[in-house]
Write a protein that holds these residues in place. Sequence first.
Motif, PDB file in Angstrom:
ATOM      1  N   CYS A  16      37.520  41.847  37.652  1.00 43.65           N
ATOM      2  CA  CYS A  16      38.615  42.006  36.521  1.00 43.65           C
ATOM      3  C   CYS A  16      38.474  43.476  36.086  1.00 43.65           C
ATOM      4  N   GLU A  17      37.174  43.863  35.809  1.00 43.70           N
ATOM      5  CA  GLU A  17      36.865  45.225  35.063  1.00 43.70           C
ATOM      6  C   GLU A  17      37.338  46.592  36.204  1.00 43.70           C
ATOM      7  N   SER A  18      37.163  46.143  37.541  1.00 45.64           N
ATOM      8  CA  SER A  18      37.103  47.182  38.426  1.00 45.64           C
ATOM      9  C   SER A  18      38.786  47.467  38.612  1.00 45.64           C
ATOM     10  N   SER A  20      40.930  47.188  35.930  1.00 47.62           N
ATOM     11  CA  SER A  20      41.533  47.081  34.693  1.00 47.62           C
ATOM     12  C   SER A  20      42.367  48.213  34.277  1.00 47.62           C
ATOM     13  N   MET A  69      41.453  39.836  31.162  1.00 44.37           N
ATOM     14  CA  MET A  69      40.240  39.920  30.378  1.00 44.37           C
ATOM     15  C   MET A  69      40.574  39.665  28.913  1.00 44.37           C
TER      16      MET A  69
END
Length: 82
Positions: A16-18, A20, A69
Motif C-alpha cells: 500500500c505504501e509503495s 500510495s 491506508m
Amino acid sequence: MALDVEAAKAEILAFCESKSKNKSKFYFNDFTKLFPDEKARAVKKILTALIQEEKLVFWSSGSTTMYGMAGAGKQAASEGED
C-alpha cells in the motif's frame, strides 16, 4: 503452507505504501495477487486484522468495496461523517 500473519501484514502495508503516490484505495483482488498460493479467506483474515488494528480502513461506495491506508486519500478528511 501456513501464512505467516505478521509477515503478511507487513507485506500488505509495504504494498500500500509503495503505491500510495498513485492510489489510496485497493481492491481485494490486488491483495490476493500478493499471495497467489493462499486462499482468499486467509487473505481476508489478514486484511480484517489490519482494519481492527486501524492500519487499514474499509471503504465502500455501495457497489465497490476497497481497502486503503488509514488517514490516506481524498476521502480521509470526510471519513466518519454521516
